[in-house]
Design a protein around this motif. Structure first.
Motif, mmCIF file in Angstrom:
data_model
loop_
_atom_site.group_PDB
_atom_site.id
_atom_site.type_symbol
_atom_site.label_atom_id
_atom_site.label_comp_id
_atom_site.label_asym_id
_atom_site.label_seq_id
_atom_site.Cartn_x
_atom_site.Cartn_y
_atom_site.Cartn_z
ATOM 1 N N SER A 39 -6.848 -0.841 -1.332
ATOM 2 C CA SER A 39 -6.828 -1.571 -0.330
ATOM 3 C C SER A 39 -6.745 -2.996 -0.648
ATOM 4 O O SER A 39 -6.741 -3.487 -1.970
ATOM 5 N N ARG A 72 0.813 -1.250 -0.053
ATOM 6 C CA ARG A 72 0.153 0.104 0.067
ATOM 7 C C ARG A 72 0.964 1.236 0.137
ATOM 8 O O ARG A 72 0.582 2.194 -0.698
ATOM 9 N N CYS A 113 -5.855 -2.969 4.970
ATOM 10 C CA CYS A 113 -5.251 -4.145 4.466
ATOM 11 C C CYS A 113 -5.805 -5.345 5.519
ATOM 12 O O CYS A 113 -6.062 -4.983 6.797
#
Length: 421
Positions: free
Chosen positions: A138, A126, A162
DNA sequence: TCTGGGGTCCTAGGACCC
DNA sequence: TCTGGGGTCCTAGGACCC
């Protein structure tokens, strides 16, 4: 080694792309419209909070937009395509096995990692994607793609963005309250049917007897049930498979009556289809031409019709496709109606080098045509698409879609680069 | 006034073949 | 005169996805 699939999904992707080049949009309600400025297809969190639904027609939400000063953009697909490519390139550095699932989603194979490493690896992905591309993502992980999708749903609402769904007790807890309609591959119709037999949550389906599911419903649903149980029925598909059909179609900005305008539009779409065929090195043997009036209009009967046009020789030649598509249009055109949408579809595709040259074709001519088309594609690649086009596509294109609020081509045009002050 | 575009997969049923 | 089972291919339509 247990399989681990990660699903990486870009948050409000189209809106995020706009934000990258217009940082002042951060924190504001923003939406991106479908083509023809018809409905909202991407919403920032702030816009979602105002109650703007996915797919909401623009005219129905005008009030909300005005009252809350929502920033509205027409879709800028070449920008989104470019940004998507950047995200995918970045993701490739995290696993040798990547499947690009859609413009804003990809699966990664993370089976080589230990379970306790998954979360921090996801957080790292991310961070890097955001740093390198500006796009927030995500990440959901699970032992099957379907479970990774479920996990991604949770990740979207999770502060860390996450979520790892691998422990049995977590899976049960999550699936027990997960509505069937949200499960990948089960839509409105299926969830309705399933509720008749008492299946309402993902957990219900995961517990059901597979043979019974297979017999009562179908194979796809049985696969989904197995995946919810944690048994993978689908793997990472690394190679980009070529399309089995290619469509170009568009609604008109205003309805169109004249046959000549329809001819132009059909030629335009045939030309787009030919271009896409050449791009993926395919030829088509069958065109489907379709036209229709506005299905939402109360007055006047709804008319929709299509026509299959077989080609004598499989082709990717713009001129050949335009001619065939126009012949199809003549058969289905009905005088006096207000048409709202037309399109051309190429079916029966085959690889361009699988096609033997027919003895009825002059190979010298064929070669000339190929050179001409290559030049056309090259010039359009260099100077921007539609720099060079067939006259039959129309010069003024009065039938064109509405695109009133498009952002600049930040990544494709030197003159439109964002400025830093 | 105004409601996107581009795909995939599955199934059922008919035609045809041996 | 009567009778069979199995296979393939194609198409239309439905449902789903983003």
């Amino acid at each position: 080694m247990n399989p681990i699939f990660a699903l990486i999904d870009c948050n409000s992707f189209f809106v995020s792309c706009e934000k990258v080049f217009q940082p002042h949009l951060e924190g504001q309600p923003v939406i991106v419209l479908s083509s023809n400025d018809g409905c909202a297809i991407a919403r920032s969190n702030e816009a979602k909070a105002l109650g703007i639904q996915m797919g909401a027609p623009l005219f129905k939400i005008q009030n909300i937009l005005r009252k809350n000063r929502v920033k509205v953009f027409s879709s800028n697909f070449s920008l989104y395509g470019d940004m998507s490519a950047r995200v995918m390139e970045t993701l490739k550095t995290f696993s040798p096995s990547l499947e690009v699932y859609s413009i804003d989603e990809a699966f990664l194979d993370l089976s080589s990692l230990r379970e306790e490493e998954l979360f921090s690896y996801g957080s790292q992905i991310r961070k890097i994607v955001k740093l390198w591309t500006g796009i927030p993502v995500s990440i959901g992980m699970g032992s099957t793609k379907t479970l990774a999708k479920v996990a991604n749903h949770i990740a979207k609402k999770h502060p860390f963005g996450c979520y790892v769904l691998t422990k049995l007790e977590d899976i049960e807890e999550v699936l027990r309250t997960f509505p069937l309609q949200e499960v990948w591959g089960i839509g409105r119709q299926w969830s309705k049917k399933l509720s008749y037999v008492g299946l309402r949550t993902a957990w219900d389906l995961a517990q059901a007897d597979i043979d019974w599911i297979r017999k009562t419903f179908n194979l796809s649903l049985a696969r989904t049930a197995l995946e919810l149980k944690g048994l993978p029925c689908s793997n990472i598909e690394g190679l980009v498979s070529s399309k089995k059909s290619i469509i170009s179609s568009r609604s008109f900005g205003k309805s169109v009556k004249s046959f000549e305008d329809l001819q132009e539009a059909i030629s335009f779409h045939a030309s787009k289809v030919a271009q896409k065929l050449r791009q993926q090195k395919s030829v088509t043997a069958l065109l489907n031409v379709f036209i229709r009036t506005n299905p939402f209009h109360a007055e006047g009967a709804y008319y929709t019709n299509s026509c299959i046009v077989p080609l004598i020789f499989p082709s990717q030649d713009t001129a050949v496709l335009i001619k065939a598509a126009r012949a199809g249009l003549e058969k289905i055109f009905n005088k006096g109606l207000d048409y709202k949408k037309v399109g051309v579809m190429a079916l029966s595709l085959a690889s361009e080098d699988q096609i033997p040259v027919s003895i009825f074709q002059n190979s010298k001519d064929l070669l000339k045509r190929q050179t001409l088309l290559k030049t056309l594609d090259k010039l359009n690649g260099q100077f921007g698409r539609d720099s060079l086009f067939f006259a039959s596509e129309g010069v003024h294109k009065t039938w064109c879609s509405k695109v009133s609020l498009k952002s600049p081509s930040f990544t494709q045009d030197w003159t439109q680069l964002p400025r830093v002050r």
